[in-house]
Design a protein around this motif. Structure first.
Motif, PDB file in Angstrom:
ATOM      1  N   VAL A 113      17.176  19.318  72.442  1.00  0.00           N
ATOM      2  CA  VAL A 113      16.108  18.338  72.253  1.00  0.00           C
ATOM      3  C   VAL A 113      15.977  18.053  70.764  1.00  0.00           C
ATOM      4  O   VAL A 113      16.034  18.969  69.942  1.00  0.00           O
ATOM      5  N   GLY A 115      13.354  16.507  68.053  1.00  0.00           N
ATOM      6  CA  GLY A 115      12.018  16.001  67.753  1.00  0.00           C
ATOM      7  C   GLY A 115      12.094  15.205  66.463  1.00  0.00           C
ATOM      8  O   GLY A 115      12.380  14.013  66.454  1.00  0.00           O
ATOM      9  N   GLY A 116      11.861  15.885  65.338  1.00  0.00           N
ATOM     10  CA  GLY A 116      11.908  15.214  64.036  1.00  0.00           C
ATOM     11  C   GLY A 116      13.223  15.406  63.305  1.00  0.00           C
ATOM     12  O   GLY A 116      13.369  14.956  62.170  1.00  0.00           O
ATOM     13  N   HIS A 117      14.207  16.122  63.925  1.00  0.00           N
ATOM     14  CA  HIS A 117      15.569  16.173  63.359  1.00  0.00           C
ATOM     15  C   HIS A 117      15.622  16.966  62.050  1.00  0.00           C
ATOM     16  O   HIS A 117      16.461  16.716  61.207  1.00  0.00           O
ATOM     17  N   HIS A 118      14.726  17.960  61.869  1.00  0.00           N
ATOM     18  CA  HIS A 118      14.707  18.695  60.604  1.00  0.00           C
ATOM     19  C   HIS A 118      15.020  20.174  60.767  1.00  0.00           C
ATOM     20  O   HIS A 118      14.628  20.992  59.930  1.00  0.00           O
ATOM     21  N   SER A 119      15.738  20.531  61.818  1.00  0.00           N
ATOM     22  CA  SER A 119      16.177  21.920  61.950  1.00  0.00           C
ATOM     23  C   SER A 119      17.119  22.271  60.807  1.00  0.00           C
ATOM     24  O   SER A 119      18.069  21.542  60.534  1.00  0.00           O
ATOM     25  N   GLY A 182       9.258  16.783  62.052  1.00  0.00           N
ATOM     26  CA  GLY A 182       8.674  16.377  63.328  1.00  0.00           C
ATOM     27  C   GLY A 182       7.610  17.349  63.806  1.00  0.00           C
ATOM     28  O   GLY A 182       7.692  18.558  63.557  1.00  0.00           O
ATOM     29  N   SER A 184       7.283  18.326  66.716  1.00  0.00           N
ATOM     30  CA  SER A 184       7.779  19.129  67.840  1.00  0.00           C
ATOM     31  C   SER A 184       8.292  20.497  67.415  1.00  0.00           C
ATOM     32  O   SER A 184       7.698  21.527  67.744  1.00  0.00           O
ATOM     33  N   GLY A 185       9.423  20.503  66.695  1.00  0.00           N
ATOM     34  CA  GLY A 185       9.981  21.785  66.274  1.00  0.00           C
ATOM     35  C   GLY A 185       8.978  22.546  65.427  1.00  0.00           C
ATOM     36  O   GLY A 185       8.800  23.765  65.573  1.00  0.00           O
ATOM     37  N   HIS A 186       8.315  21.813  64.540  1.00  0.00           N
ATOM     38  CA  HIS A 186       7.344  22.415  63.612  1.00  0.00           C
ATOM     39  C   HIS A 186       6.267  23.197  64.373  1.00  0.00           C
ATOM     40  O   HIS A 186       6.018  24.373  64.094  1.00  0.00           O
ATOM     41  N   TYR A 192       3.443  25.819  59.138  1.00  0.00           N
ATOM     42  CA  TYR A 192       2.636  26.303  58.008  1.00  0.00           C
ATOM     43  C   TYR A 192       2.453  25.204  56.967  1.00  0.00           C
ATOM     44  O   TYR A 192       3.374  24.426  56.703  1.00  0.00           O
ATOM     45  N   ASN A 240      13.686  24.479  72.132  1.00  0.00           N
ATOM     46  CA  ASN A 240      14.877  24.299  72.974  1.00  0.00           C
ATOM     47  C   ASN A 240      15.176  25.512  73.846  1.00  0.00           C
ATOM     48  O   ASN A 240      16.331  25.848  74.087  1.00  0.00           O
ATOM     49  N   VAL A 245       9.504  19.447  75.559  1.00  0.00           N
ATOM     50  CA  VAL A 245       8.093  19.065  75.463  1.00  0.00           C
ATOM     51  C   VAL A 245       8.031  17.581  75.112  1.00  0.00           C
ATOM     52  O   VAL A 245       8.692  17.125  74.175  1.00  0.00           O
ATOM     53  N   TYR A 489      10.906  33.856  59.952  1.00  0.00           N
ATOM     54  CA  TYR A 489      10.155  32.681  60.426  1.00  0.00           C
ATOM     55  C   TYR A 489      11.128  31.721  61.095  1.00  0.00           C
ATOM     56  O   TYR A 489      12.042  31.199  60.452  1.00  0.00           O
ATOM     57  N   ASN A 491      10.972  28.764  62.005  1.00  0.00           N
ATOM     58  CA  ASN A 491      11.068  27.402  61.469  1.00  0.00           C
ATOM     59  C   ASN A 491      11.971  27.320  60.243  1.00  0.00           C
ATOM     60  O   ASN A 491      12.397  26.226  59.866  1.00  0.00           O
TER      61      ASN A 491
HETATM   62  C1  LIG Z   1      12.547  19.157  54.202  1.00  0.00           C
HETATM   63  C2  LIG Z   1      11.873  20.181  55.089  1.00  0.00           C
HETATM   64  C3  LIG Z   1      10.581  20.600  54.792  1.00  0.00           C
HETATM   65  C4  LIG Z   1       9.951  21.556  55.598  1.00  0.00           C
HETATM   66  N1  LIG Z   1       8.682  21.983  55.283  1.00  0.00           N
HETATM   67  C5  LIG Z   1       8.067  22.903  56.067  1.00  0.00           C
HETATM   68  C6  LIG Z   1       6.742  23.350  55.785  1.00  0.00           C
HETATM   69  O1  LIG Z   1       6.106  22.907  54.822  1.00  0.00           O
HETATM   70  N2  LIG Z   1       6.187  24.274  56.624  1.00  0.00           N
HETATM   71  C7  LIG Z   1       6.856  24.778  57.709  1.00  0.00           C
HETATM   72  O2  LIG Z   1       6.287  25.580  58.454  1.00  0.00           O
HETATM   73  N3  LIG Z   1       8.111  24.373  57.993  1.00  0.00           N
HETATM   74  C8  LIG Z   1       8.727  23.456  57.202  1.00  0.00           C
HETATM   75  N4  LIG Z   1       9.996  23.059  57.493  1.00  0.00           N
HETATM   76  C9  LIG Z   1      10.684  23.649  58.644  1.00  0.00           C
HETATM   77  C10 LIG Z   1      10.349  22.857  59.908  1.00  0.00           C
HETATM   78  O3  LIG Z   1       9.060  23.231  60.352  1.00  0.00           O
HETATM   79  C11 LIG Z   1      11.383  23.189  61.013  1.00  0.00           C
HETATM   80  O4  LIG Z   1      12.668  22.854  60.587  1.00  0.00           O
HETATM   81  C12 LIG Z   1      11.013  22.487  62.318  1.00  0.00           C
HETATM   82  O5  LIG Z   1      11.565  23.186  63.394  1.00  0.00           O
HETATM   83  C13 LIG Z   1      11.482  21.048  62.337  1.00  0.00           C
HETATM   84  O6  LIG Z   1      11.016  20.402  63.481  1.00  0.00           O
HETATM   85  P1  LIG Z   1      11.657  18.990  63.892  1.00  0.00           P
HETATM   86  O7  LIG Z   1      11.047  18.554  65.147  1.00  0.00           O
HETATM   87  O8  LIG Z   1      11.629  18.086  62.716  1.00  0.00           O
HETATM   88  O9  LIG Z   1      13.178  19.389  64.042  1.00  0.00           O
HETATM   89  P2  LIG Z   1      14.275  19.281  65.194  1.00  0.00           P
HETATM   90  O10 LIG Z   1      15.554  19.487  64.452  1.00  0.00           O
HETATM   91  O11 LIG Z   1      14.153  18.045  65.971  1.00  0.00           O
HETATM   92  O12 LIG Z   1      13.948  20.522  66.130  1.00  0.00           O
HETATM   93  C14 LIG Z   1      13.939  21.862  65.687  1.00  0.00           C
HETATM   94  C15 LIG Z   1      14.186  22.777  66.897  1.00  0.00           C
HETATM   95  O13 LIG Z   1      13.188  22.550  67.889  1.00  0.00           O
HETATM   96  C16 LIG Z   1      13.777  22.062  69.101  1.00  0.00           C
HETATM   97  N5  LIG Z   1      12.922  20.987  69.608  1.00  0.00           N
HETATM   98  C17 LIG Z   1      12.611  19.846  68.946  1.00  0.00           C
HETATM   99  N6  LIG Z   1      11.804  19.092  69.687  1.00  0.00           N
HETATM  100  C18 LIG Z   1      11.587  19.757  70.830  1.00  0.00           C
HETATM  101  C19 LIG Z   1      10.828  19.462  71.987  1.00  0.00           C
HETATM  102  N7  LIG Z   1      10.126  18.333  72.079  1.00  0.00           N
HETATM  103  N8  LIG Z   1      10.839  20.348  73.009  1.00  0.00           N
HETATM  104  C20 LIG Z   1      11.544  21.512  72.917  1.00  0.00           C
HETATM  105  N9  LIG Z   1      12.287  21.836  71.837  1.00  0.00           N
HETATM  106  C21 LIG Z   1      12.301  20.969  70.796  1.00  0.00           C
HETATM  107  C22 LIG Z   1      15.141  21.552  68.688  1.00  0.00           C
HETATM  108  O14 LIG Z   1      16.061  21.550  69.761  1.00  0.00           O
HETATM  109  C23 LIG Z   1      15.517  22.514  67.587  1.00  0.00           C
HETATM  110  O15 LIG Z   1      15.987  23.725  68.141  1.00  0.00           O
HETATM  111  C24 LIG Z   1      10.634  22.100  56.708  1.00  0.00           C
HETATM  112  C25 LIG Z   1      11.932  21.662  57.017  1.00  0.00           C
HETATM  113  C26 LIG Z   1      12.550  20.728  56.207  1.00  0.00           C
HETATM  114  C27 LIG Z   1      13.970  20.319  56.520  1.00  0.00           C
END
Ligand SMILES: Cc1cc2nc3c(=O)[nH]c(=O)nc-3n(C[C@H](O)[C@H](O)[C@H](O)COP(=O)(O)OP(=O)(O)OC[C@H]3O[C@@H](n4cnc5c(N)ncnc54)[C@H](O)[C@@H]3O)c2cc1C
Length: 534
Positions: A113, A115-119, A182, A184-186, A192, A240, A245, A489, A491
């Motif tokens: 999945v 969400g915001g593509h920031h894994s 995103g 979602s992952g966050h 935090y 994931n 979600v 952590y 994340n």
């Molecule tokens: C530039 C940057 C700044 C950041 N700053 C912070 C910060 O200040 N504080 C902090 O706590 N973290 C921070 N992070 C870490 C961030 O919280 C994690 O990388 C988070 O998991 C990203 O969520 P996403 O939805 O953008 O990523 P995604 O890459 O979309 O998803 C992350 C993981 O969650 C899974 N997932 C996504 N959406 C869903 C869904 N809807 N249902 C089930 N599974 C899902 C994905 O498959 C993947 O395994 C930062 C990351 C980056 C790259």
């Protein structure tokens, strides 16, 4: 972009960063469904999967599609993976059809999945080649219920959009500082930010979720009264693992009207050691009149003199919520006194910015926090990096000698192979809502006695030497106590971490694994550090 990255990007010469080889660790740890030696049955299941997906009208991207490179590009530029398909449904039924098509292949095809593509490890693409990506960017609605004081937010919403819409409506949530991350992952991994000591993690504000289940594609609610085991597991272990979600409903905070944003700069490594000891004093106390009250969240970022390039060797950044400037100054004097007590000099005024705000929107949009809310160009937010995390429990403390040893090692390693390497220490402690034990019982997230949440961050192209040195820095930090229960952590996920399952999930691991077996027995929602591999 994180403040860490901004500072390091300034300190680094771009030519050094770009001349290094690609990250050699970027290999899938699990089987690759499209590897050259894939079996005939795997390739026939790929054909069956594609035929299934193509029955439906939602947008789909394959290797031959003109926009494939854009959708298949990890946010972390050190990684490069090729998705089998990227599905972009805009309806619940469409998202469910994607899950059903993958599930019909009985585990021979894998789903990730997005969400915001920031894994950090590109796990929104499975962290390998051949995954089907369920990209939820079209689930981007935000609906605020002022009577219930809740917001229901689509799984594709980014933090910048969420923060802006809530602030305009007079509400707030705790979350990270990067607008493009995103929800979602966050939120499934924690979430935090600079309001976390006061309001906890983003995860702690989730009151219900809509989730597509892996085996049936059915959409159910997870809440304190429905599917309560999922509600527990998703908050801390939901990335994931148990399904997709589709939306989150959050309990909102009232937006504060007095906020101080700050970044205090310190010139020398020895002052930065004193600042760490002072932060430790401020967050380890149970007295809000002796240290930092929960209204104040602060993160110390060690850059070191050798990488400072004219800037500070470290900064203490954060937010003080509900405080006027003079109230903040009075509280912050405790930190200044503690720095002095530990032998350090006062902050450098020329490297320091402290700003008062009377609206939450302005406080968040400030460069000291999010630097704006714009998320209109997701492709602008890519960079090369590698990170490790560490969670230090309460009761485990630095001495001047142990803090100095860590600083000396970072100073030596801070520009290894042209990268820029830093350590950040987010201070929580007993007054922090992140450590609230009531929350601990209700969610899988296990680290409710955190003193410091660390990030060891390496900006640039990651070589083996960089990886080794980052691991040495973690070991050096952990050497202050061999008996402490150190954690990680999720994340800040790190695919090089050996004991990752215990580090990320701790006491929740056994229950999380049994939930995984119950809800996803064929391991359709998979990635190298997913619960099926724990
Ligand atoms: C530039 C940057 C700044 C950041 N700053 C912070 C910060 O200040 N504080 C902090 O706590 N973290 C921070 N992070 C870490 C961030 O919280 C994690 O990388 C988070 O998991 C990203 O969520 P996403 O939805 O953008 O990523 P995604 O890459 O979309 O998803 C992350 C993981 O969650 C899974 N997932 C996504 N959406 C869903 C869904 N809807 N249902 C089930 N599974 C899902 C994905 O498959 C993947 O395994 C930062 C990351 C980056 C790259």
């Amino acid at each position: 972009m994180q403040l860490t990255n901004v500072l390091l990007a300034i300190a680094l010469a771009p030519s050094l960063v770009s001349s290094l080889p690609a990250d050699s660790s970027a290999k899938p740890l699990t089987s690759d469904p499209t590897a050259a030696n894939a079996t005939t049955s795997a390739s026939s299941s790929s054909s069956a999967l594609k035929a299934c997906l193509q029955q439906y009208p939602f947008e789909q991207v394959y290797a031959a599609s003109s926009n494939y490179a854009t959708y298949s590009r990890p946010e972390n530029e050190n990684l490069s993976y090729k998705a089998f398909a990227i599905a972009l449904p805009s309806s619940v039924a469409g998202a469910s059809d994607v899950v059903k098509c993958v599930a019909a292949q009985q585990g021979t095809q894998k789903l990730a999945v997005r969400g915001g593509h920031h894994s950090y490890a590109a796990y929104d693409m499975g962290g390998g080649d051949g995954w089907t990506v369920l990209d939820l960017r079209k689930f981007n609605s935000i609906s605020i219920d002022s009577n219930a004081k809740t917001a229901t937010v689509g799984a594709g919403v980014r933090l910048g959009t969420l923060a802006q819409e809530l602030a305009q409506a007079g509400y707030a949530l705790p979350h990270g500082t990067c607008a493009y991350v995103g929800v979602s992952g966050h939120g499934l991994g924690g979430g935090y930010g600079f309001a976390s000591r006061k309001w906890g993690f983003l995860m702690d504000h989730i009151v219900s979720m809509q989730i597509i289940l892996p085996t049936t594609g059915e959409v159910v609610t997870a809440s304190p009264t429905q599917n309560t085991d999922l509600f527990w597991g998703l908050r801390g272990g939901g990335q994931n693992n148990f399904g997709a979600v589709l939306s989150f409903t959050y309990a909102l905070e009232t937006a504060p009207t007095q906020i101080v944003d700050f970044s205090y700069g310190y010139r020398s490594n020895s002052d930065c050691v004193s600042a760490l000891l002072a932060l430790q004093d401020m967050v380890s106390t149970t007295s809000s009149s002796a240290g930092f009250p929960a209204d104040l969240t602060a993160e110390l970022l060690w850059i070191t003199e050798s990488a400072a390039n004219g800037g500070p060797a470290c900064t203490l950044g954060g937010q003080h919520i509900g405080a006027t400037r003079s109230q903040h100054d009075a509280v912050f004097q405790r930190f200044r006194d503690a720095v002095k007590k530990h032998g350090g000099s006062d902050y450098d005024a020329s490297q320091t910015t402290v700003k008062s705000h009377t609206t939450w929107a302005n406080a968040l949009a400030d460069d000291l926090v999010m630097g704006g809310f714009d998320v209109s160009d997701p492709n602008s937010d890519h960079e090369p990096y590698y990170a490790k995390s560490l969670i230090q429990p309460e009761g485990t403390l630095y001495t001047k000698d142990t803090a100095t040893s860590l600083m000396n090692l970072l100073n030596e390693y801070s520009t290894t192979d042209g990268t820029g390497n830093s350590i950040s220490f987010a201070g929580f402690g007993p007054l922090s809502l992140t450590n609230n034990l009531t929350l601990s019982a209700s969610a899988a997230y296990p680290h409710r006695d955190t003193l410091f949440l660390y990030q060891f961050y390496s900006y640039g192209t990651t070589t083996d030497k960089v990886r080794q040195r980052m691991a040495q820095l973690v070991d050096q930090a952990k050497s202050i106590s061999s008996s402490a229960q150190w954690g990680g952590y999720v994340n800040y996920i790190d695919r090089q971490l050996q004991e990752w399952a215990n580090a990320y999930y701790g006491s929740a691991l056994t229950r999380l694994k049994s939930l995984k077996s119950k809800y996803d027995p064929n391991n359709i929602f998979d990635y190298a550090q997913g619960l099926a591999h724990a």
